[in-house]
Design a protein around this motif. Structure first.
Motif, PDB file in Angstrom:
ATOM      1  N   ARG A 116       0.809  -1.220   0.000  1.00  0.00           N
ATOM      2  CA  ARG A 116       0.000   0.000   0.000  1.00  0.00           C
ATOM      3  C   ARG A 116       0.840   1.267   0.000  1.00  0.00           C
ATOM      4  O   ARG A 116       0.394   2.322  -0.451  1.00  0.00           O
ATOM      5  N   ARG A 117       2.068   1.145   0.499  1.00  0.00           N
ATOM      6  CA  ARG A 117       2.935   2.322   0.558  1.00  0.00           C
ATOM      7  C   ARG A 117       4.031   2.270  -0.511  1.00  0.00           C
ATOM      8  O   ARG A 117       5.078   2.871  -0.359  1.00  0.00           O
ATOM      9  N   TRP A 118       3.756   1.543  -1.584  1.00  0.00           N
ATOM     10  CA  TRP A 118       4.575   1.522  -2.785  1.00  0.00           C
ATOM     11  C   TRP A 118       5.951   0.926  -2.583  1.00  0.00           C
ATOM     12  O   TRP A 118       6.880   1.213  -3.339  1.00  0.00           O
ATOM     13  N   ASN A 149      11.422   1.668  -3.079  1.00  0.00           N
ATOM     14  CA  ASN A 149      10.096   2.265  -2.954  1.00  0.00           C
ATOM     15  C   ASN A 149       9.799   3.019  -4.245  1.00  0.00           C
ATOM     16  O   ASN A 149      10.534   3.935  -4.621  1.00  0.00           O
ATOM     17  N   ALA A 151       7.436   5.069  -5.022  1.00  0.00           N
ATOM     18  CA  ALA A 151       7.068   6.478  -4.840  1.00  0.00           C
ATOM     19  C   ALA A 151       8.318   7.342  -4.776  1.00  0.00           C
ATOM     20  O   ALA A 151       8.412   8.385  -5.448  1.00  0.00           O
ATOM     21  N   VAL A 178      -1.406   9.380  -3.237  1.00  0.00           N
ATOM     22  CA  VAL A 178      -0.868   9.103  -1.907  1.00  0.00           C
ATOM     23  C   VAL A 178      -1.641   9.888  -0.847  1.00  0.00           C
ATOM     24  O   VAL A 178      -1.901   9.377   0.256  1.00  0.00           O
ATOM     25  N   GLN A 179      -2.023  11.125  -1.172  1.00  0.00           N
ATOM     26  CA  GLN A 179      -2.833  11.899  -0.233  1.00  0.00           C
ATOM     27  C   GLN A 179      -4.167  11.203   0.030  1.00  0.00           C
ATOM     28  O   GLN A 179      -4.635  11.146   1.175  1.00  0.00           O
ATOM     29  N   ASP A 181      -4.722   7.998  -0.214  1.00  0.00           N
ATOM     30  CA  ASP A 181      -4.420   6.816   0.598  1.00  0.00           C
ATOM     31  C   ASP A 181      -4.279   7.191   2.067  1.00  0.00           C
ATOM     32  O   ASP A 181      -4.758   6.478   2.958  1.00  0.00           O
ATOM     33  N   THR A 190       1.662   5.697   6.126  1.00  0.00           N
ATOM     34  CA  THR A 190       1.257   6.379   4.896  1.00  0.00           C
ATOM     35  C   THR A 190       1.434   7.886   5.049  1.00  0.00           C
ATOM     36  O   THR A 190       1.861   8.568   4.108  1.00  0.00           O
ATOM     37  N   LEU A 193       5.056   8.568   4.561  1.00  0.00           N
ATOM     38  CA  LEU A 193       5.413   8.543   3.137  1.00  0.00           C
ATOM     39  C   LEU A 193       5.033   9.860   2.474  1.00  0.00           C
ATOM     40  O   LEU A 193       5.831  10.443   1.718  1.00  0.00           O
ATOM     41  N   LEU A 194       3.822  10.333   2.749  1.00  0.00           N
ATOM     42  CA  LEU A 194       3.381  11.600   2.168  1.00  0.00           C
ATOM     43  C   LEU A 194       4.297  12.747   2.590  1.00  0.00           C
ATOM     44  O   LEU A 194       4.700  13.579   1.770  1.00  0.00           O
TER      45      LEU A 194
END
Length: 279
Positions: A116-118, A149, A151, A178-179, A181, A190, A193-194
């Motif tokens: 889910r977080r690439w 990753n 992303a 991503v936002q 998610d 998440t 990550l953003l």
């Protein structure tokens, strides 16, 4: 800031946090979960304890991912009901075979399996050839997945960014995903990550990009260029349809397709040239 990234520990406060995040009133959520507004108010205030069935009913009404359903059960004092397996577990052998089949069927075009977080879990040989062409790394079989990753690779100036002609369009579209998610899953990972993506040079300025007056193309193709070679690829993203395992719900399969005949010819030529054929 903390209310948007950190979930409360108690069941009632966590339930209220999710309800606010979903933009629902108590009446809205109560109706969707098949209970009364009064009962929901008592649950949020801690005056009433929920049953496991009520927790799962509220989680379903809030459209929570399986991981967050387990967290809500734990906050209410119950054991999780959804398991989280390692992708290599024997019980997931058929799923693993299906993933490998999809990667193989996508050849000679690139395909990736990510969480889910690439984070890259596996990729096919077509992905290795594309990576070899862009970065100069050796293309020998499937692309390695350890520590990669996608992303970061897309957004970072040290990654694929220098090779993407329409990087601003692609990065903005990806960043919005991503936002979304981060809003949907409420996970600190998440959100982290953003935050990491927003720290890359040029990313904050993308929020100031003016709206295009001309109608956009039907699909956004990623335009790669290295030297005299130009590639235009678009992607599809698939998920497992009926997951009952946290790991499986969070898996995504991203397949790349040629957006024009020139790209298709180049990619097929790399595959026909054998191992390490990417220029």
């Amino acid at each position: 800031m903390s209310d948007m990234t950190t979930q409360p520990k108690s069941f009632g406060a966590r339930l209220r946090w999710w309800r606010s995040r979903r933009g629902l009133s108590q009446l809205d959520l109560a109706g969707a979960a098949g209970t009364s507004q009064r009962h929901l108010s008592f649950l949020e205030s801690g005056r009433t304890a929920p049953s496991p069935a009520m927790v799962l009913g509220l989680a379903a009404a809030l459209d929570l991912p399986l991981r967050q359903q387990n967290a809500l059960l734990l906050a209410a004092g119950f054991a999780p009901v959804w398991r989280e397996s390692d992708l290599t577990a024997p019980d997931l052998a058929q799923v693993n075979a299906a993933l490998d089949h999809m990667l193989a069927q996508q050849e000679p075009f690139p395909a990736f399996v990510v969480d889910r977080r690439w984070n890259l879990l596996r990729a096919n040989a077509g992905a290795a050839r594309l990576t070899a062409f862009l970065t100069g790394a050796a293309a020998e079989g499937p692309a390695p997945s350890n520590g990669v990753n996608l992303a970061d690779a897309l957004v970072s100036p040290e990654g694929l960014r220098p090779f993407i002609v329409n990087w601003e369009e692609v990065a903005l579209y990806f960043l919005r995903g991503v936002q979304a998610d981060a809003v949907a899953d409420g996970m600190p990972e998440t959100a982290a990550l953003l935050k990491r993506l927003l720290a890359y040079p040029g990313i904050p300025a993308l929020s100031q990009v003016p709206f295009q007056e001309e109608p956009p193309a039907p699909i956004l193709a990623i335009h790669f260029r290295k030297g005299e070679t130009s590639l235009r690829l678009f992607t599809t993203i698939a998920t497992l349809g009926t997951p009952q395992d946290v790991t499986l719900q969070e898996i995504r399969i991203e397949n790349f397709f040629a957006a024009d005949e020139q790209t298709a010819g180049i990619v097929r030529g790399w595959a026909a040239g054998g191992r390490g054929a990417a220029p």
